[in-house]
Design a protein around this motif. Structure first.
Motif, mmCIF file in Angstrom:
data_model
loop_
_atom_site.group_PDB
_atom_site.id
_atom_site.type_symbol
_atom_site.label_atom_id
_atom_site.label_comp_id
_atom_site.label_asym_id
_atom_site.label_seq_id
_atom_site.Cartn_x
_atom_site.Cartn_y
_atom_site.Cartn_z
ATOM 1 N N LYS A 223 0.836 -1.204 0.000
ATOM 2 C CA LYS A 223 0.000 0.000 0.000
ATOM 3 C C LYS A 223 0.872 1.256 0.000
ATOM 4 O O LYS A 223 0.588 2.225 -0.712
ATOM 5 C CB LYS A 223 -0.921 0.014 1.215
ATOM 6 C CG LYS A 223 -1.706 1.314 1.403
ATOM 7 C CD LYS A 223 -2.558 1.638 0.164
ATOM 8 C CE LYS A 223 -3.189 3.020 0.253
ATOM 9 N NZ LYS A 223 -4.330 3.083 1.124
ATOM 10 N N LYS A 227 0.839 4.243 -3.028
ATOM 11 C CA LYS A 227 0.573 5.676 -2.831
ATOM 12 C C LYS A 227 1.562 6.543 -3.604
ATOM 13 O O LYS A 227 1.296 7.725 -3.853
ATOM 14 C CB LYS A 227 0.620 6.003 -1.338
ATOM 15 C CG LYS A 227 -0.567 5.448 -0.560
ATOM 16 C CD LYS A 227 -0.305 5.361 0.925
ATOM 17 C CE LYS A 227 -0.129 6.710 1.573
ATOM 18 N NZ LYS A 227 0.032 6.574 3.051
ATOM 19 N N ILE A 235 -7.139 0.385 -2.619
ATOM 20 C CA ILE A 235 -6.621 -0.905 -2.164
ATOM 21 C C ILE A 235 -7.284 -1.255 -0.844
ATOM 22 O O ILE A 235 -7.310 -0.446 0.088
ATOM 23 C CB ILE A 235 -5.088 -0.853 -2.013
ATOM 24 C CG1 ILE A 235 -4.448 -0.573 -3.374
ATOM 25 C CG2 ILE A 235 -4.567 -2.160 -1.435
ATOM 26 C CD1 ILE A 235 -2.946 -0.563 -3.352
ATOM 27 N N TYR A 305 -1.876 1.276 5.433
ATOM 28 C CA TYR A 305 -2.005 0.874 4.049
ATOM 29 C C TYR A 305 -3.436 0.639 3.662
ATOM 30 O O TYR A 305 -3.784 0.611 2.495
ATOM 31 C CB TYR A 305 -1.191 -0.390 3.760
ATOM 32 C CG TYR A 305 -1.721 -1.650 4.379
ATOM 33 C CD1 TYR A 305 -2.582 -2.465 3.662
ATOM 34 C CD2 TYR A 305 -1.370 -2.025 5.659
ATOM 35 C CE1 TYR A 305 -3.072 -3.626 4.228
ATOM 36 C CE2 TYR A 305 -1.850 -3.175 6.212
ATOM 37 C CZ TYR A 305 -2.698 -3.978 5.491
ATOM 38 O OH TYR A 305 -3.168 -5.132 6.052
ATOM 39 N N VAL A 306 -4.337 0.459 4.617
ATOM 40 C CA VAL A 306 -5.747 0.290 4.318
ATOM 41 C C VAL A 306 -6.521 1.144 5.293
ATOM 42 O O VAL A 306 -6.175 1.225 6.463
ATOM 43 C CB VAL A 306 -6.177 -1.184 4.440
ATOM 44 C CG1 VAL A 306 -7.683 -1.320 4.286
ATOM 45 C CG2 VAL A 306 -5.478 -2.041 3.406
ATOM 46 N N ASP A 311 -10.191 4.218 0.379
ATOM 47 C CA ASP A 311 -9.988 2.771 0.331
ATOM 48 C C ASP A 311 -11.264 2.034 0.684
ATOM 49 O O ASP A 311 -12.212 2.609 1.203
ATOM 50 C CB ASP A 311 -8.862 2.355 1.270
ATOM 51 C CG ASP A 311 -7.537 2.917 0.803
ATOM 52 O OD1 ASP A 311 -6.673 3.155 1.645
ATOM 53 O OD2 ASP A 311 -7.399 3.154 -0.409
#
Length: 320
Positions: A223, A227, A235, A305-306, A311
């Motif tokens: 992730k 970006k 994602i 990352y999430v 997202d």
């Protein structure tokens, strides 16, 4: 979006095509005459290293995931049928064991990448939105045999390398990505989910939580890389529905169900917030489970990352 979903291991077949090598799904034989409950019990028990090696060379059983519906070769006609049904999105996975057949190669398999490029082009040409899963029970069997599965921290960078290759190659075509399918299935399908054999570790539960921690770190790296890319990417993660209901309204039953459910779903807390919830850390301590989390890994997770506003979370009930 209205559509349907499959996984590469379920449908593609083409067991040895274009340099592919076995993954965790390819060594699961069809066991005739067993009930679904009996099969689930076998999955929970996992697979031993001896069984994995035996299944690789076995010719006496049928291995359905090696054959599927031959989607690898028939995807054009199959996708046309789905478009005819009115599907506006199609989710499938890319098989890690096609792109990096052993899992630890430095360079990807160009034949496999070209194949998936043609498949994605076909999905888009039929006016369907592709949703791609990076890992749906397709860890190369070499990761199990040579590294002991996902509990080995070396696998983090192997998977991150694979994810970066996919984003570099297809990020301009695919907007929606699921990094790991049903990341919370570690107790139900430890071999499929984590590539762990049941006889590899003294403390199997500890190995499972270490392995899924490593998966979340690898996903965070992917992730973070995404970006930096000049694509409009979303994602997300996926969890399976395993909700438990209290046996009765007695407080002890209610609390037990609550504790069980929290440990079923804490994975999204980590992925959305970048930290482990206190109850998960308490569970590790109470059960004397040592999960190695380096300072750098915590920093990566904290950068998240999430869970950013753009997202998405996919929640699948009764999935396979």
């Amino acid at each position: 979006m209205w559509g349907g979903a499959i996984a590469a291991n379920q449908a593609e077949g083409a067991f040895t095509a274009d340099g592919k090598k076995p993954n965790t799904s390819d060594v699961q034989p069809y066991l005739k005459g067993l009930s679904n409950q009996e099969i689930q019990e076998i999955e929970k028990e996992g697979m031993t290293l001896k069984q994995v090696r035996e299944h690789l060379d076995d010719t006496s059983h049928y291995y359905p995931k090696r054959h599927g519906i031959d989607f690898y070769h028939t995807y054009e006609a199959d996708l046309e049928l789905l478009a005819e049904m009115g599907f506006k999105t199609f989710r499938t996975s890319i098989d890690w064991s096609r792109i990096f057949p052993n899992g630890d190669e430095r360079e990807p398999n160009e034949e496999a990448l070209s194949h998936y490029g043609r498949m994605i082009d076909k999905i888009i040409s039929l006016d369907m939105e592709p949703i791609i899963t990076m890992l749906h029970y397709e860890t190369p069997i070499g990761i199990t045999l040579h590294y002991g599965g996902w509990q080995n921290k070396q696998v983090i960078d192997m998977f991150a390398r694979y994810g970066k290759v996919l984003l570099d190659r297809f990020g301009g075509q695919v907007k929606y990505w699921i990094v790991i399918n049903q990341i919370n299935m570690i107790q139900i399908e430890p071999f499929l989910s984590l590539a762990l054999c049941s006889d590899q570790f003294e403390n199997q539960e500890e190995a499972e939580y270490q392995a899924v921690h490593n998966q979340m770190v690898a996903s965070a790296k992917i992730k973070e890389y995404a970006k930096e890319l000049p694509f409009d990417l979303e994602i997300g993660t996926m969890v399976a529905d395993g909700t438990t209901y209290p046996y009765s309204c007695k407080p002890d039953d209610v609390v037990l169900a609550m504790r069980h459910n929290r440990m079923q779903y804490f994975f999204t807390d980590v992925q959305f917030n970048g930290v482990y919830p206190k109850y998960a850390l308490n569970y590790f301590a109470e059960n004397k489970l040592t999960i190695e989390m380096t300072a750098e890994e915590k920093k990566i997770a904290k950068r998240k990352y999430v869970g950013l506003s753009r997202d998405f979370l996919l929640f699948l009930a009764n999935g396979r």
